[in-house]
Design an enzyme around this catalytic site. Structure first.
Site, PDB file in Angstrom:
ATOM      1  N   CYS A 128      90.846  79.330  45.963  1.00 21.18           N
ATOM      2  CA  CYS A 128      90.407  80.317  44.976  1.00 21.18           C
ATOM      3  C   CYS A 128      88.912  80.602  45.035  1.00 21.18           C
ATOM      4  CB  CYS A 128      90.780  79.848  43.579  1.00 21.18           C
ATOM      5  SG  CYS A 128      92.476  79.252  43.445  1.00 21.18           S
ATOM      6  N   HIS A 176      85.369  82.567  36.198  1.00 17.34           N
ATOM      7  CA  HIS A 176      86.605  82.339  36.949  1.00 17.34           C
ATOM      8  C   HIS A 176      87.782  82.561  36.004  1.00 17.34           C
ATOM      9  CE1 HIS A 176      89.020  80.967  40.244  1.00 17.34           C
ATOM     10  NE2 HIS A 176      89.487  79.923  39.585  1.00 17.34           N
ATOM     11  N   GLU A 181      85.388  75.090  32.570  1.00 20.69           N
ATOM     12  CA  GLU A 181      84.343  76.084  32.784  1.00 20.69           C
ATOM     13  C   GLU A 181      83.418  76.177  31.563  1.00 20.69           C
ATOM     14  OE1 GLU A 181      83.772  80.440  34.848  1.00 20.69           O
ATOM     15  OE2 GLU A 181      85.793  79.814  34.279  1.00 20.69           O
ATOM     16  N   LYS A 213      90.326  88.498  35.146  1.00 23.46           N
ATOM     17  CA  LYS A 213      91.691  88.039  35.463  1.00 23.46           C
ATOM     18  C   LYS A 213      92.649  88.353  34.318  1.00 23.46           C
ATOM     19  CE  LYS A 213      90.700  84.297  38.756  1.00 23.46           C
ATOM     20  NZ  LYS A 213      89.226  84.292  38.751  1.00 23.46           N
ATOM     21  N   HIS A 215      95.443  86.456  38.870  1.00 25.61           N
ATOM     22  CA  HIS A 215      94.657  85.609  39.773  1.00 25.61           C
ATOM     23  C   HIS A 215      95.072  85.900  41.214  1.00 25.61           C
ATOM     24  CE1 HIS A 215      92.391  82.512  41.498  1.00 25.61           C
ATOM     25  NE2 HIS A 215      92.811  81.458  40.820  1.00 25.61           N
ATOM     26  N   PHE A 233      91.800  74.999  43.869  1.00 27.31           N
ATOM     27  CA  PHE A 233      92.584  73.805  44.174  1.00 27.31           C
ATOM     28  C   PHE A 233      91.878  72.957  45.224  1.00 27.31           C
ATOM     29  CE2 PHE A 233      96.596  76.131  42.795  1.00 27.31           C
ATOM     30  CZ  PHE A 233      96.728  75.382  41.645  1.00 27.31           C
TER      31      PHE A 233
END
Length: 428
Positions: A179, A320, A331, A352, A357, A416
């Site tokens: 990501c 994000h 975050e 998003k 995503h 990830f």
């Protein structure tokens, strides 16, 4: 180190194709999330996604290269289209460029295998016990596959196709850091121009994982939202108390990065200046972010240090903001650690909420949005944020866009495995 300007923006997103349509949708809070149509998802527990519809890359493919479409996966088509839109927007004519000084850096990832395409090929050599017997083939036939089949599924084919279509013969690389890949590709492209290794870099990300097998995999992983009772456009809700996972998306975002002085000399429109990039690794868990946000903090601080920007100078963060419980809370923790007492006054939002995503493409699409924010002096909202999570107590710009003119802004990405990335841009 040379200054680096953003002079072209290209987007292929679920809520808009092209910079103008995409940005209008973001400012208006229009979602591109809806029922999956690329395959029959009626038997799946998850039936929605941020899907790109009605996109045709052919205007950017020369007649002599039309056959390339046969070996272009969905991500490659998105990448070529977004790159073409970005170059068109920049005003650069590749016929007038030294191709060896123009490069490509693309973030991408897993390439879904088209089962409808491969099963007929496998059936020719598959036995009843599931093993394969190549003796079933004609001895003059080396394989049951289309000879160039593999080229459709190699991750580096996205950057390869872009370079071929536009004759970019300079530095070329592919980033596959999950990501964070789109953000890292823009950061690496920025550094290539800043170091003088290229005059122009087409940088960004392109990804598509709308595939039955990968949808099952993400569902099994437990990362996707299961709010099936909500309208599709209301499911992605970063920083909301009722969020329960992200919506899978797809698309591409590409930026033309150019030597700043060169861009000014040719009279180009400069959307923003890229100032710094930072990356780090959690070394905590392959599926969970470090709840203390230590890796995220290092990436953000590294980007600010490279940009020679004090945290107090940052006026906006394009987050994000995945809409998962762990990411959004981490975050928030990281932002508080970096920005201290000023964190709660710092505007932050997640697009998003409108596009889902798009994994490796997400950071690049968000970089496009960051550049537009700095150019247009408006901050896109976090739609669907109706029940603020007390653990995400920042100014997350709920529901509606805000007229605001930050001089310096930040974009963050976390992925990830424990990947972290951050970009700093300044208004031109």
């Amino acid at each position: 180190m040379r200054r680096v300007a953003v002079t072209g923006l290209g987007v292929v997103a679920p809520n808009g194709i092209g910079k103008e349509d995409f940005w209008d949708a973001c400012v208006e809070g229009r979602s591109g999330v809806g029922p999956i149509t690329t395959f029959d998802a009626s038997s799946f527990p998850i039936k929605i996604a941020g899907e790109v519809k009605n996109f045709d890359p052919s205007p950017f493919i020369p007649d002599s290269m039309r056959k390339s479409l046969k070996v272009m996966g969905r991500a490659a088509r998105f990448g070529v289209g977004a790159s073409g839109l970005a170059l068109q927007d920049s005003g650069i004519s590749m016929e007038n460029e030294n191709p060896e000084r123009v490069g490509v850096v693309v973030g991408t990832g897993l390439v879904p295998v088209d089962m409808a395409e491969i099963m007929p090929m496998l059936s020719r050599v598959m036995q009843e016990d599931g093993s394969f017997d190549l003796n079933k083939l004609d001895p003059n036939t080396a394989s049951p596959m289309f000879p160039l089949w593999l080229l459709k599924y190699l991750p580096n084919m996205v950057s390869a196709h872009i370079s071929m279509m536009f004759n970019a013969q300079g530095p070329n690389s592919t980033v596959t850091t999950a990501c964070v890949a789109g953000t890292q590709a823009v950061g690496e492209g920025y550094r290539l121009v800043a170091r003088g290794e290229a005059d122009v870099i087409i940088a960004g990300g392109s990804d598509s994982r709308l595939d039955p097998l990968l949808l099952m995999a993400y569902t099994s992983l437990g990362t996707l939202s299961r709010c099936c009772d909500l309208p599709p456009e209301a499911v992605s809700r970063p920083f909301d108390r009722l969020r329960d996972g992200f919506v899978l998306g797809e698309g591409a975002g590409m930026l033309v990065l150019e030597d700043y002085d060169r861009a000014r000399k040719r009279g180009a429109k400069i959307y923003a200046e890229v100032m710094g990039f930072g990356s780090s690794f959690d070394a905590y868990s392959i599926i969970k972010p470090d709840p203390d946000g230590r890796g995220a903090v290092r990436a953000i601080k590294s980007a600010l240090d490279e940009a020679r920007v004090d945290p107090s100078e940052v006026g906006y963060i394009n987050a994000h903001g995945t809409s998962t419980r762990l990411n959004d809370q981490m975050e928030t923790v990281a932002v508080k650690k970096v920005f201290g007492s000023g964190a709660r006054k710092l505007p932050i939002s997640s697009i998003k909420s409108m596009i889902g995503h798009s994994i490796a493409a997400s950071g690049a699409i968000e970089a496009v949005a960051l550049a537009m924010t700095l150019s247009e002096n408006v901050v896109p909202p976090t739609i669907n944020l109706r029940n603020p999570d007390p653990n995400c107590d920042l100014d997350c710009i709920p529901l509606n866009a805000r007229d605001y003119a930050p001089r310096i802004a930040l974009s963050t990405s976390f992925g990830f495995g424990g990947q972290n990335g951050a970009l700093v841009m300044k208004a031109a």
